[in-house]
Design an enzyme around this catalytic site. Structure first.
Site, PDB file in Angstrom:
ATOM      1  N   GLN A 189       1.962  -5.967  -3.067  1.00 26.08           N
ATOM      2  CA  GLN A 189       2.416  -6.189  -1.866  1.00 26.08           C
ATOM      3  C   GLN A 189       3.902  -5.439  -1.531  1.00 26.08           C
ATOM      4  OE1 GLN A 189       1.595  -9.631  -3.391  1.00 26.08           O
ATOM      5  NE2 GLN A 189      -0.412  -8.861  -2.801  1.00 26.08           N
TER       6      GLN A 189
ATOM      7  N   LYS B 184       1.823   2.383  -5.172  1.00 26.64           N
ATOM      8  CA  LYS B 184       2.498   1.447  -6.331  1.00 26.64           C
ATOM      9  C   LYS B 184       1.232   1.894  -7.604  1.00 26.64           C
ATOM     10  CE  LYS B 184       2.215  -2.641  -4.262  1.00 26.64           C
ATOM     11  NZ  LYS B 184       2.054  -2.058  -2.987  1.00 26.64           N
TER      12      LYS B 184
ATOM     13  N   GLY C 218      -4.449  -4.438  -3.745  1.00 33.55           N
ATOM     14  CA  GLY C 218      -5.503  -3.164  -3.878  1.00 33.55           C
ATOM     15  C   GLY C 218      -4.960  -2.286  -4.375  1.00 33.55           C
ATOM     16  N   HIS C 219      -4.745  -1.899  -5.602  1.00 25.72           N
ATOM     17  CA  HIS C 219      -4.024  -0.646  -6.138  1.00 25.72           C
ATOM     18  C   HIS C 219      -5.005   0.494  -6.748  1.00 25.72           C
ATOM     19  CE1 HIS C 219      -0.553  -3.490  -7.201  1.00 25.72           C
ATOM     20  NE2 HIS C 219      -0.762  -3.399  -5.891  1.00 25.72           N
TER      21      HIS C 219
ATOM     22  N   ASP D 151       0.875  -1.350  -0.044  1.00 20.22           N
ATOM     23  CA  ASP D 151       0.128   0.012   0.086  1.00 20.22           C
ATOM     24  C   ASP D 151       0.971   1.219  -0.101  1.00 20.22           C
ATOM     25  OD1 ASP D 151      -2.027  -1.715   0.222  1.00 20.22           O
ATOM     26  OD2 ASP D 151      -2.258  -1.769   2.480  1.00 20.22           O
TER      27      ASP D 151
HETATM   28  P1  GDP Z   1      -0.870   0.245  -3.545  1.00 19.67           P
HETATM   29  O1  GDP Z   1      -1.313  -1.050  -3.037  1.00 19.67           O
HETATM   30  O2  GDP Z   1       0.852   0.424  -3.345  1.00 19.67           O
HETATM   31  O3  GDP Z   1      -1.085   0.691  -5.006  1.00 19.67           O
HETATM   32  O4  GDP Z   1      -1.255   1.540  -2.693  1.00 19.67           O
HETATM   33  P2  GDP Z   1      -2.838   1.688  -2.178  1.00 19.67           P
HETATM   34  O5  GDP Z   1      -3.582   2.110  -3.464  1.00 19.67           O
HETATM   35  O6  GDP Z   1      -3.378   0.267  -1.438  1.00 19.67           O
HETATM   36  O7  GDP Z   1      -2.538   2.798  -0.974  1.00 19.67           O
HETATM   37  C1  GDP Z   1      -2.224   3.841  -1.267  1.00 19.67           C
HETATM   38  C2  GDP Z   1      -3.368   5.118  -1.209  1.00 19.67           C
HETATM   39  O8  GDP Z   1      -2.537   6.314  -1.177  1.00 19.67           O
HETATM   40  C3  GDP Z   1      -4.373   5.230  -2.081  1.00 19.67           C
HETATM   41  O9  GDP Z   1      -5.534   5.645  -1.607  1.00 19.67           O
HETATM   42  C4  GDP Z   1      -3.936   6.322  -3.019  1.00 19.67           C
HETATM   43  O10 GDP Z   1      -4.883   6.886  -3.602  1.00 19.67           O
HETATM   44  C5  GDP Z   1      -2.969   6.991  -2.179  1.00 19.67           C
HETATM   45  N1  GDP Z   1      -1.809   7.872  -2.686  1.00 19.67           N
HETATM   46  C6  GDP Z   1      -0.920   7.527  -3.382  1.00 19.67           C
HETATM   47  N2  GDP Z   1       0.166   8.376  -3.317  1.00 19.67           N
HETATM   48  C7  GDP Z   1      -0.214   9.444  -2.618  1.00 19.67           C
HETATM   49  C8  GDP Z   1       0.404  10.789  -2.212  1.00 19.67           C
HETATM   50  O11 GDP Z   1       1.497  11.120  -2.653  1.00 19.67           O
HETATM   51  N3  GDP Z   1      -0.502  11.430  -1.236  1.00 19.67           N
HETATM   52  C9  GDP Z   1      -1.682  11.085  -0.751  1.00 19.67           C
HETATM   53  N4  GDP Z   1      -2.334  11.931  -0.030  1.00 19.67           N
HETATM   54  N5  GDP Z   1      -2.274   9.836  -1.084  1.00 19.67           N
HETATM   55  C10 GDP Z   1      -1.491   9.061  -2.116  1.00 19.67           C
HETATM   56  P1  IMO Z   2      -0.769  -4.112  -2.176  1.00 21.46           P
HETATM   57  O1  IMO Z   2      -0.596  -4.787  -3.441  1.00 21.46           O
HETATM   58  C1  IMO Z   2      -0.943  -4.643   1.974  1.00 21.46           C
HETATM   59  C2  IMO Z   2      -0.835  -8.785   3.674  1.00 21.46           C
HETATM   60  C3  IMO Z   2      -2.167  -9.107   4.404  1.00 21.46           C
HETATM   61  C4  IMO Z   2      -1.654 -10.385   5.414  1.00 21.46           C
HETATM   62  C5  IMO Z   2      -0.405 -10.956   4.635  1.00 21.46           C
HETATM   63  C6  IMO Z   2      -0.964 -12.303   4.141  1.00 21.46           C
HETATM   64  O2  IMO Z   2      -2.332  -3.447  -1.979  1.00 21.46           O
HETATM   65  O3  IMO Z   2       0.121  -3.581  -1.529  1.00 21.46           O
HETATM   66  P2  IMO Z   2      -2.381 -12.845   2.138  1.00 21.46           P
HETATM   67  O4  IMO Z   2      -3.972 -12.676   1.839  1.00 21.46           O
HETATM   68  O5  IMO Z   2      -1.748 -12.117   0.980  1.00 21.46           O
HETATM   69  O6  IMO Z   2      -2.006 -14.192   2.263  1.00 21.46           O
HETATM   70  O7  IMO Z   2      -2.111 -12.178   3.169  1.00 21.46           O
HETATM   71  O8  IMO Z   2      -0.180  -9.978   3.596  1.00 21.46           O
HETATM   72  N1  IMO Z   2      -1.125  -8.400   2.386  1.00 21.46           N
HETATM   73  C7  IMO Z   2      -1.123  -6.990   1.829  1.00 21.46           C
HETATM   74  N2  IMO Z   2      -0.917  -5.954   2.698  1.00 21.46           N
HETATM   75  N3  IMO Z   2      -0.890  -4.536   0.780  1.00 21.46           N
HETATM   76  C8  IMO Z   2      -1.142  -5.665   0.059  1.00 21.46           C
HETATM   77  O9  IMO Z   2      -1.163  -5.526  -1.453  1.00 21.46           O
HETATM   78  C9  IMO Z   2      -1.277  -7.056   0.667  1.00 21.46           C
HETATM   79  N4  IMO Z   2      -1.132  -8.087   0.247  1.00 21.46           N
HETATM   80  C10 IMO Z   2      -1.340  -9.046   0.973  1.00 21.46           C
HETATM   81  O10 IMO Z   2      -2.981  -8.122   5.063  1.00 21.46           O
HETATM   82  O11 IMO Z   2      -0.895  -9.577   6.425  1.00 21.46           O
HETATM   83 MG    MG Z   3      -2.861  -1.550  -1.726  1.00 25.58          MG
END
Ligand code: GDP
Ligand code: IMO
Ligand code: MG
Length: 470
Positions: free
Chosen positions: A263, A56, A80-81, A53
């Site tokens: 991840q 990416k 979850g991207h 998270d």
């Molecule tokens: P990912 O799994 O690495 O793609 O990240 P997630 O989408 O799960 O979580 C990142 C969160 O940060 C999302 O809600 C994005 O919209 C938000 N985000 C990404 N870059 C920035 C930033 O520079 N500033 C802020 N405020 N939010 C950001």
């Molecule tokens: P993105 O790509 C954050 C975590 C789960 C748990 C562990 C194992 O959005 O960054 P699993 O279901 O993979 O067997 O769970 O890994 N986990 C993540 N945490 N971002 C993710 O993906 C994750 N994918 C798995 O919360 O701790």
């Molecule tokens: Mg994510």
């Protein structure tokens, strides 16, 4: 000044290298290398550097403008991207974040585990919002997350009791277990009635033993599952391809391939905080094995770091903030899981974990995201060492027990009062924010080339081009 370590030499463009080769009577070793590179232009890895998270999705969507292919290589719909662009806000779980650019082919690679129902739902919801998914390819070798994997994930978590991992419950672990045990069903199998029937019969018999005898659950209805699998095969048919060949050919043609990590490195099966990890290799090595891309074709490895730390699920997190500051960061940043909606644990930037991540990935550069989340804080902290059992650790401890007992040793840096949110120029950053970024850069040991200051596509500061070609 931002830290400026030696950079890898920029690679030569096709024209440049061939011209040089012609002017030499006898090819030098360097010319040979350049010629080789010209015919095998590179791939770029985008890797989550912490516990996932990091942002990416945003970075890949941004970089994909100048890419030809964006490919996922590990994990499944545990990811979850988030992408926020001209088409709206999207939460992608399996479909690569390059899908919004009409010139990009989005590829789900062989190392990914695919829940067909989840993928079809994602495709439908993208199409319903006007996103064309015709350029999506799914590897015939990707393993299928079956309904019994999801059931087993949940049953195993319950059985772990207070040692539960806090998985996403998407069946990811059990699907990778079956892949390793050579008991998996692959996406290509869904299109071969006879083969699928035979394969499923063997696998279901053994799963039923576990479900009924270990967990006291109902057995799988095999005919119904078979029918469902064939339906998935029919619907997925237009997307299924031998993607290794597709990517190999694209690289030969000099196309740019962005490898979209899922991840984060600290969740890597081998290098993360085992057993509180996911079940695949999410670090850069996973891109080579999960795609069939040779390492020398990966020109840049870009680590995505959040300006603080977050983690979903259980497991050690030395810098976790259980206090009002933690709550404040979680709420102002809306740190809730994109896949499960769970509140994310948040804490200060963990420099020990970050340096470990750079080491195991060999990052050539970094992106720092969510700097704006720290706007207005009176001070910000960075963990520069751990203390455990009276000893100081400046490297990531390998023993899990030690990690559990580790407490962070912090440096405290002044916060900034003027906002960084939405900044697009380095000069717009307050001096204190610059100093914080500089310090993180030193700690992680590679240059921060992009600073993200907001969730939208162009809310970022390009310090230097992430890679010369992109
Ligand atoms: P990912 O799994 O690495 O793609 O990240 P997630 O989408 O799960 O979580 C990142 C969160 O940060 C999302 O809600 C994005 O919209 C938000 N985000 C990404 N870059 C920035 C930033 O520079 N500033 C802020 N405020 N939010 C950001
Ligand atoms: P993105 O790509 C954050 C975590 C789960 C748990 C562990 C194992 O959005 O960054 P699993 O279901 O993979 O067997 O769970 O890994 N986990 C993540 N945490 N971002 C993710 O993906 C994750 N994918 C798995 O919360 O701790
Ligand atoms: Mg994510």
């Amino acid at each position: 000044m931002l830290y400026n370590p030696p950079r890898p030499a920029p690679i030569l463009g096709v024209g440049q290298s061939l011209q040089r080769a012609k002017s030499a009577t006898l090819d030098s070793a360097a010319t040979c290398r350049a010629k080789k590179r010209a015919t095998h232009l590179p791939a770029y890895g985008i890797i989550g550097a912490q516990w996932g998270d990091e942002g990416k999705g945003k970075v890949v969507d941004f970089l994909a403008e100048r890419a030809d292919i964006v490919v996922r290589f590990s994990g499944g719909n545990n990811a979850g991207h988030t992408v926020i662009n001209h088409m709206g806000e999207f939460a992608l779980h399996l479909v690569p974040a390059g899908i919004f650019w009409p010139h990009v082919t989005a590829v789900i690679g062989p190392g990914v585990v695919v829940d067909p129902a989840a993928l079809l739902e994602e495709i439908d919801s993208l199409e319903a919002r006007g996103v064309d998914t015709k350029r999506l390819l799914v590897s015939d070798h990707a393993h299928v997350v079956m309904p019994y994997h999801i059931q087993l994930d949940q049953l195993e978590e319950e059985a772990r009791g207070r040692n539960a991992i806090g998985t996403t419950g998407r069946g990811i672990g059990p699907a990778y277990v079956d892949k390793t045990a050579r008991a998996g069903i692959r996406i290509g199998d869904l299109t071969d009635e006879a083969y699928l029937g035979e394969r499923l019969a063997g696998v279901v018999a053994s799963k039923n033993q576990v479900l009924t005898k270990v967990y006291g659950a109902e057995p799988i209805d095999e005919p119904a599952l078979y029918k469902q699998c064939l339906e998935f095969g029919v619907r997925l048919q237009p997307y299924i391809a031998s993607v290794e060949q597709h990517i190999g050919d694209a690289l030969k043609r000099g196309e740019r391939v962005v490898l979209e990590g899922a991840q984060g490195a600290m969740l890597d099966l081998d290098h993360g905080t085992y057993p509180y990890v996911t079940s695949s290799n999410v670090t850069i090595g996973g891109a080579c094995s999960g795609l069939g891309v040779p390492p020398q074709q990966i020109h840049a490895i870009i680590g995505i770091f959040k300006a603080y730390t977050s983690r979903v699920g259980a497991g050690p997190m030395a810098t976790e903030l259980d206090d009002a500051i933690g709550v404040d960061i979680r709420e102002r940043a809306h740190e809730y899981g994109v896949t499960t909606g769970r509140p994310r644990r948040v804490g200060w930037f963990d420099g020990i974990a970050a340096a470990h991540s750079t080491q195991i990935n060999g990052f050539t550069s970094a992106v720092l995201t969510r700097l704006d989340v720290l706007d207005g804080m009176s001070s910000v902290k960075v963990c520069v060492a751990y203390e455990a059992d009276g000893d100081r650790y400046e490297r990531f401890p390998s023993l899990p027990g030690l990690l559990d007992r580790a407490t962070p040793i912090y440096e405290e840096w002044p916060g900034w009062t003027s906002p960084t949110a939405g900044a697009t120029q380095l000069g717009q950053l307050p001096a204190e924010a610059r100093a914080y970024v500089d310090r993180i850069e030193q700690i992680i040991g590679c240059p921060i080339d992009l600073i993200s200051t907001g969730p939208k596509r162009h809310e970022s500061i390009t310090v230097r081009p992430l890679v010369p070609e992109l």
